[in-house]
Design an enzyme around this catalytic site. Structure first.
Site, PDB file in Angstrom:
ATOM      1  N   ASP A  63      -0.270  19.849  -2.397  1.00  0.00           N
ATOM      2  CA  ASP A  63       0.629  19.296  -3.399  1.00  0.00           C
ATOM      3  C   ASP A  63      -0.115  18.948  -4.684  1.00  0.00           C
ATOM      4  O   ASP A  63      -1.358  18.961  -4.728  1.00  0.00           O
ATOM      5  CB  ASP A  63       1.308  18.039  -2.855  1.00  0.00           C
ATOM      6  N   TYR A 124      -8.681  17.610   6.899  1.00  0.00           N
ATOM      7  CA  TYR A 124      -8.575  16.903   5.625  1.00  0.00           C
ATOM      8  C   TYR A 124      -9.390  15.613   5.678  1.00  0.00           C
ATOM      9  O   TYR A 124      -9.654  15.069   6.756  1.00  0.00           O
ATOM     10  CB  TYR A 124      -7.120  16.521   5.334  1.00  0.00           C
TER      11      TYR A 124
END
Length: 295
Positions: A63, A124
């Site tokens: 994003d 992540y």
């Protein structure tokens, strides 16, 4: 869907990184917004002197504001274009791309490779500091400031209750026809010598806003607003809880994408496209969403 490369083309794997601060995410968008995919495809078209845009497929679409250190993509190039340009392509891209995105490696992909569907996990890191003075100005675009002291042990206790295969509907932004079943393989937090708390999050795939929602829940535990059993209760409830905040994107970085051995790539790609459900009757959500679809 087939992973067979069209005759006369070469599938090329790209390893890349980017600072997401000034990007509107990975995927191309209407209206001319600046995206990572758009920048790389434009640069690739320019340095190969092509009239055609060669579209990239990425391991995980990030994003706006999210960074990547170990992103992976693939592109199918005509064999003639690859033969003509491959020796100098990496250096030419370095000269053409803006400074906040880099391609580190370009190589022909093994048979059956699909950057998105062949991946078996994505890892992540989310970075946050509770320093009462705030964030180091040199790290302000990569570290979140949380203005309450954090108990990392309590956060890790809560995190352990979220591991495994679950329906993460309570931590995902719902998409029509898409499954929210994921296998969370790793979730732990560690405070470094610099005081920054780094959360490592690894799963076979992530649904939209999943990582940032999980971190939002753990921060509520860390600062004492919720008990360590609360994130697990939210997960079991299976619905969005207004108390779970989606934390800001700039603390999040895609660190690494994992793939199986070359001979297993095609099988993994087929498996990742299958409908997915939980084993217990009556608790499943099925869909055709592929892995890696947005954090």
């Amino acid at each position: 869907m087939s992973d067979e490369v069209q005759p006369g083309c070469v599938r090329v794997r790209l390893d890349l990184s980017y600072d997401g601060t000034d990007f509107h995410g990975w995927a191309k968008q209407a209206g001319g917004r600046r995206t990572v995919q758009g920048e790389i495809e434009d640069a690739l078209r320019t340095v190969t002197r092509s009239t055609e845009t060669y579209e990239l497929t990425v391991a995980g679409r990030t994003d706006a504001g999210v960074h990547a250190r170990g992103q992976v993509a693939h592109v199918d190039l005509p064999e003639q274009v690859w033969r003509e340009h491959h020796e100098k392509l990496l250096k030419r891209l370095a000269g053409r791309l803006p400074r906040d995105v880099r391609v580190w490696a370009l190589r022909p992909a093994p048979s059956g490779f699909n950057a998105r569907f062949s991946a078996v996990w994505r890892r992540y890191a989310y970075r946050v500091t509770d320093n009462p003075g705030g964030v180091d100005p040199l790290l302000r675009n990569h570290v979140l400031w949380h203005d309450w002291p954090l108990d990392v042990d309590a956060m890790n206790e809560a995190a352990q209750r979220l591991l495994g295969e679950h329906d993460f509907a309570a931590y995902c932004k719902k998409r029509e026809g898409a499954t929210t079943i994921r296998t969370l393989q790793e979730l732990n937090l560690r405070r470094g010598d610099d005081g920054i708390v780094t959360a490592t999050v690894r799963a076979d795939a992530f649904c939209h806003n999943m990582v940032r929602s999980l971190i939002g829940a753990l921060l509520f535990v860390g600062d004492g607003h919720r008990t360590p059993d609360w994130p697990g209760k939210v997960l079991a409830a299976g619905v969005r809880d207004s108390a779970v905040h989606v934390v800001r994107p700039h603390g999040l970085t895609l660190e690494e994408v994992g793939y199986p051995a070359d001979e297993l790539l095609a099988a993994r790609s087929r498996e990742a496209r299958n409908k997915r459900s939980l084993p217990a009757a009556g608790c499943c959500r099925e869909g055709r969403e592929g892995p890696g679809d947005r954090t």
